[in-house]
Design a protein around this motif. Structure first.
Motif, PDB file in Angstrom:
ATOM      1  N   GLY A  45      72.969  31.828  42.241  1.00  0.00           N
ATOM      2  CA  GLY A  45      72.637  32.691  43.374  1.00  0.00           C
ATOM      3  C   GLY A  45      71.288  33.361  43.261  1.00  0.00           C
ATOM      4  O   GLY A  45      70.759  33.867  44.261  1.00  0.00           O
ATOM      5  N   ARG A  46      70.697  33.381  42.058  1.00  0.00           N
ATOM      6  CA  ARG A  46      69.393  34.023  41.852  1.00  0.00           C
ATOM      7  C   ARG A  46      68.289  32.993  41.590  1.00  0.00           C
ATOM      8  O   ARG A  46      67.172  33.368  41.196  1.00  0.00           O
ATOM      9  N   ASP A  47      68.553  31.720  41.809  1.00  0.00           N
ATOM     10  CA  ASP A  47      67.609  30.643  41.485  1.00  0.00           C
ATOM     11  C   ASP A  47      66.561  30.513  42.592  1.00  0.00           C
ATOM     12  O   ASP A  47      66.891  30.217  43.747  1.00  0.00           O
ATOM     13  N   SER A  48      65.282  30.685  42.228  1.00  0.00           N
ATOM     14  CA  SER A  48      64.203  30.639  43.220  1.00  0.00           C
ATOM     15  C   SER A  48      63.957  29.235  43.755  1.00  0.00           C
ATOM     16  O   SER A  48      63.309  29.076  44.794  1.00  0.00           O
ATOM     17  N   SER A  49      64.444  28.213  43.054  1.00  0.00           N
ATOM     18  CA  SER A  49      64.292  26.846  43.563  1.00  0.00           C
ATOM     19  C   SER A  49      65.315  26.530  44.646  1.00  0.00           C
ATOM     20  O   SER A  49      65.199  25.526  45.347  1.00  0.00           O
ATOM     21  N   ILE A  50      66.317  27.395  44.799  1.00  0.00           N
ATOM     22  CA  ILE A  50      67.359  27.200  45.811  1.00  0.00           C
ATOM     23  C   ILE A  50      67.182  28.193  46.959  1.00  0.00           C
ATOM     24  O   ILE A  50      67.341  27.839  48.130  1.00  0.00           O
ATOM     25  N   TRP A  51      66.852  29.442  46.605  1.00  0.00           N
ATOM     26  CA  TRP A  51      66.793  30.524  47.591  1.00  0.00           C
ATOM     27  C   TRP A  51      65.390  31.108  47.654  1.00  0.00           C
ATOM     28  O   TRP A  51      64.776  31.371  46.619  1.00  0.00           O
ATOM     29  N   SER A  52      64.900  31.336  48.848  1.00  0.00           N
ATOM     30  CA  SER A  52      63.641  32.065  48.997  1.00  0.00           C
ATOM     31  C   SER A  52      63.912  33.551  48.769  1.00  0.00           C
ATOM     32  O   SER A  52      64.957  34.070  49.164  1.00  0.00           O
ATOM     33  N   ASN A  53      62.969  34.214  48.111  1.00  0.00           N
ATOM     34  CA  ASN A  53      63.120  35.641  47.790  1.00  0.00           C
ATOM     35  C   ASN A  53      64.512  35.929  47.209  1.00  0.00           C
ATOM     36  O   ASN A  53      65.265  36.750  47.748  1.00  0.00           O
ATOM     37  N   PRO A  54      64.870  35.274  46.111  1.00  0.00           N
ATOM     38  CA  PRO A  54      66.241  35.388  45.598  1.00  0.00           C
ATOM     39  C   PRO A  54      66.613  36.786  45.137  1.00  0.00           C
ATOM     40  O   PRO A  54      67.798  37.122  45.073  1.00  0.00           O
ATOM     41  N   ASP A  55      65.621  37.627  44.810  1.00  0.00           N
ATOM     42  CA  ASP A  55      65.917  38.967  44.328  1.00  0.00           C
ATOM     43  C   ASP A  55      65.890  40.011  45.443  1.00  0.00           C
ATOM     44  O   ASP A  55      65.855  41.213  45.173  1.00  0.00           O
ATOM     45  N   SER A  56      65.910  39.551  46.684  1.00  0.00           N
ATOM     46  CA  SER A  56      65.995  40.446  47.837  1.00  0.00           C
ATOM     47  C   SER A  56      67.306  40.212  48.564  1.00  0.00           C
ATOM     48  O   SER A  56      67.788  39.076  48.656  1.00  0.00           O
ATOM     49  N   PHE A  57      67.875  41.279  49.077  1.00  0.00           N
ATOM     50  CA  PHE A  57      69.131  41.191  49.828  1.00  0.00           C
ATOM     51  C   PHE A  57      68.793  40.901  51.282  1.00  0.00           C
ATOM     52  O   PHE A  57      68.318  41.785  52.017  1.00  0.00           O
ATOM     53  N   GLU A  58      69.001  39.662  51.704  1.00  0.00           N
ATOM     54  CA  GLU A  58      68.593  39.213  53.037  1.00  0.00           C
ATOM     55  C   GLU A  58      69.709  38.414  53.705  1.00  0.00           C
ATOM     56  O   GLU A  58      69.758  37.180  53.618  1.00  0.00           O
ATOM     57  N   PRO A  59      70.615  39.085  54.399  1.00  0.00           N
ATOM     58  CA  PRO A  59      71.683  38.363  55.118  1.00  0.00           C
ATOM     59  C   PRO A  59      71.142  37.363  56.129  1.00  0.00           C
ATOM     60  O   PRO A  59      71.802  36.354  56.432  1.00  0.00           O
ATOM     61  N   GLU A  60      69.935  37.606  56.625  1.00  0.00           N
ATOM     62  CA  GLU A  60      69.354  36.736  57.651  1.00  0.00           C
ATOM     63  C   GLU A  60      69.223  35.287  57.185  1.00  0.00           C
ATOM     64  O   GLU A  60      69.202  34.370  58.020  1.00  0.00           O
ATOM     65  N   ARG A  61      69.159  35.068  55.888  1.00  0.00           N
ATOM     66  CA  ARG A  61      69.007  33.701  55.389  1.00  0.00           C
ATOM     67  C   ARG A  61      70.204  32.821  55.777  1.00  0.00           C
ATOM     68  O   ARG A  61      70.110  31.599  55.783  1.00  0.00           O
ATOM     69  N   PHE A  62      71.352  33.446  56.073  1.00  0.00           N
ATOM     70  CA  PHE A  62      72.550  32.679  56.407  1.00  0.00           C
ATOM     71  C   PHE A  62      72.798  32.546  57.914  1.00  0.00           C
ATOM     72  O   PHE A  62      73.738  31.873  58.322  1.00  0.00           O
ATOM     73  N   LEU A  63      71.957  33.194  58.728  1.00  0.00           N
ATOM     74  CA  LEU A  63      72.218  33.172  60.166  1.00  0.00           C
ATOM     75  C   LEU A  63      72.078  31.773  60.755  1.00  0.00           C
ATOM     76  O   LEU A  63      72.827  31.389  61.661  1.00  0.00           O
ATOM     77  N   ASP A  64      71.122  31.012  60.277  1.00  0.00           N
ATOM     78  CA  ASP A  64      70.914  29.640  60.763  1.00  0.00           C
ATOM     79  C   ASP A  64      71.285  28.609  59.708  1.00  0.00           C
ATOM     80  O   ASP A  64      70.762  27.497  59.695  1.00  0.00           O
ATOM     81  N   SER A  65      72.188  28.992  58.822  1.00  0.00           N
ATOM     82  CA  SER A  65      72.603  28.108  57.726  1.00  0.00           C
ATOM     83  C   SER A  65      74.082  27.769  57.840  1.00  0.00           C
ATOM     84  O   SER A  65      74.895  28.607  58.247  1.00  0.00           O
ATOM     85  N   LYS A  66      74.417  26.550  57.502  1.00  0.00           N
ATOM     86  CA  LYS A  66      75.817  26.124  57.497  1.00  0.00           C
ATOM     87  C   LYS A  66      76.481  26.324  56.135  1.00  0.00           C
ATOM     88  O   LYS A  66      77.644  25.980  55.950  1.00  0.00           O
ATOM     89  N   VAL A  67      75.736  26.854  55.183  1.00  0.00           N
ATOM     90  CA  VAL A  67      76.281  27.075  53.843  1.00  0.00           C
ATOM     91  C   VAL A  67      77.412  28.092  53.922  1.00  0.00           C
ATOM     92  O   VAL A  67      77.280  29.150  54.539  1.00  0.00           O
TER      93      VAL A  67
END
Length: 533
Positions: free
Chosen positions: A438-460
């Motif tokens: 969950g903290r891997d920068s190769s998977i998530w942009s800005n992994p150390d920031s709390f950003e619910p918006e990353r899931f709004l257009d995601s099917k994950v």
């Protein structure tokens, strides 16, 4: 040999008394001088057993995954630190997402990428379906009965089926919606009574311990569903004792144990873990035994009314031929359900509220969505969850950033298997570091920031098919209570932020320091003052 002996003795004293490695994670009783001498004099024997065991287990030509240098005897134990999930994440940056560690006599492989997690939990699910069982899980014979630790065989499948069909099926959960509404309304009433300003509390209001409030709500939901009674009330003296007992079980099961790394020390219980496990498990089992005995007596009483709860269902199943349930089975199943259903849920709610208080704009986004789609002074219903994309994204982001079980429950390789070009020997302990994923920068942009918006257009999603987000695991060992937790988390978070504003007490600084265990708790509990909107 003498130098080696001195080095090993120094290492063990360092581990036991200087707050290194696993011992720091758990409060421990002072070890007597005689016990220490026994450990020092038997360490060479332990070394022989370690080397002999390792040589028997691993094929001589095996290409093992890379890993850090290991010290003689103790291996990589000094590198665990206070928060092993964080230590493993840092080490994996150097040694890769499939990493070898030697924790005393326990050869361990740590998985830190979605691709390899898929190999372990899906492609080779059957091979890795075993469990590494520590001394804490063996008290009161729990490991031979618990759905969490039973081998994935006939008995395990029977209990899994009970959970799937009689507890957490969509039909059963839909039937019990009214019960959850009742418990959440009690939570809202309690928060209203603590409010300042116009909330009925007057003045600045009274601080609410968020984790404890969520715990009471989850606990009473479980007890009402299972037994038709509430275990406790808000502000009850019994609450803290129950919370400490259930959290104690979760903490003790997740604490790295010297006696597990060196089985020869099990009888000495140097950290006092087994003693504490006996105590916490004993309290829970005794509580459930009293409830079971009362219900059995009631069932034998002519004219007594039948309860419409899951305990009654379990008794009915025990009288049939399909499940062969005993009272002992029921007691240990209840331990599993209460620990998993209350500890993880309450800690996740606390983390979600912590991040919302740290990120006021995210709180505003969530509140605006609820106000717009639900309306003020209305309770959020389960049917509303699918209509609240920001709320769902908020819960997913909390799971990514603060997974309830940072390393899941350890798996065990039941046979030799090749993963990514490396051999994983039989009996290897497998740790899936979902915190690191969950903290891997190769998977998530800005992994150390709390950003619910990353899931709004995601099917994950977190249902076990998207391996970048598997807080409940995946495959046959996936948490069976996910459907209930899914509903309760969304509703509890929504209930706390809808129609209430929150602020910290004057002078209080909010942090995100973690306390490692089977569940990942805040080191300092979150307390905040509500105000009625």
């Amino acid at each position: 040999m003498n130098k080696c002996c001195i080095f090993v003795c120094v290492q063990l004293v360092y581990i036991e008394f200087e707050c290194s490695a696993c011992v720091c994670v758990c409060e421990r009783d002072e070890m007597g001088f005689i016990t220490l001498l026994i450990i020092l004099f038997t360490v060479l024997w332990a070394a022989v057993l370690v080397f002999r065991s390792n040589s028997r287990r691993r094929p001589s030509s095996a290409k093992l995954p890379p890993g850090p240098y290991r010290f003689p005897i103790v291996g990589n134990i000094p590198q665990l630190g206070l928060n092993p999930h964080q230590s493993f994440a840092n080490l994996s940056k150097t040694y890769g997402p499939l990493m070898s560690l030697h924790l005393g006599s326990v050869y361990t492989v740590v998985v830190s990428s979605p691709e390899i997690a898929r190999e372990v939990l899906q492609k080779h699910d059957q091979v890795f379906s075993g469990r590494i069982i520590g001394a804490a899980a063996q008290v009161h014979d729990h490991h031979n009965i618990s759905i969490a630790y039973l081998p994935a065989g006939i008995e395990w499948r029977k209990k899994r089926k009970i959970c799937r069909e009689h507890m957490f099926s969509t039909h059963r959960l839909d039937e019990s919606q009214a019960l959850r509404r009742e418990k959440l309304q009690k939570l809202c009433d309690y928060v209203s009574n603590c409010c300042g300003g116009g909330g009925g509390g007057g003045g600045d209001g009274r601080a609410v311990n968020i984790g404890e409030a969520a715990f009471i709500t989850s606990l009473n939901l479980m007890s009402a569903t299972l037994f038709s009674v509430d275990f406790t009330d808000f502000d009850s003296d019994a609450t803290q004792d129950l919370k400490e007992t259930i959290e104690g079980v979760a903490k003790i099961l997740g604490t790295p144990n010297l006696a597990d790394f060196f089985p020869i020390f099990k009888r000495f219980d140097p950290q006092g873990i087994q003693k504490k496990a006996e105590f916490y498990f004993g309290k829970l089992l005794g509580l459930f035994e009293d409830i079971i005995n009362q219900r059995l007596e009631s069932r034998r009483t002519v004219g007594s009314s039948r309860k419409n709860d899951l305990l009654e269902t379990l008794f009915d199943l025990s009288q049939g031929t399909d499940y062969d349930l005993t009272c002992k089975d029921i007691k240990h199943l209840l331990v599993d359900l209460f620990v998993a259903g209350t500890d993880t849920t309450s800690s996740t709610v606390e983390w979600a509220m912590t991040e919302l208080l740290l990120n006021p704009e995210k709180m505003a986004n969530a509140k605006n969505e609820l106000t717009t789609l639900i309306g003020k002074n209305k309770q959020v219903q389960e049917s509303d969850i699918s209509k609240l994309p920001y709320l769902r994204a908020l819960v997913k982001e909390t799971f990514r950033y603060h997974p309830g079980g940072p390393l899941l429950i350890p798996h065990k390789a039941e046979d030799d298997v090749e993963i990514n070009g490396y051999t994983i020997p039989k009996d290897t302990q497998i740790l899936v570091n979902v915190w690191a994923i969950g903290r891997d920068s190769s998977i998530w942009s800005n992994p150390d920031s709390f950003e619910p918006e990353r899931f709004l257009d995601s099917k994950v999603d977190f249902k076990g098919q998207d391996f970048e987000l598997i807080p409940f695991g995946s495959g046959r060992r996936m948490c069976p209570g996910l459907p209930l937790v899914d509903r309760m988390l969304h509703l509890t978070v929504a209930s706390l932020i809808h129609n209430f504003d929150w602020k910290l007490e004057a002078g209080v600084k909010l942090d995100t320091e973690e306390k490692f265990g089977l569940s990942l708790h805040k080191a300092v509990p979150l307390e905040a003052i509500p105000t009625k909107v």
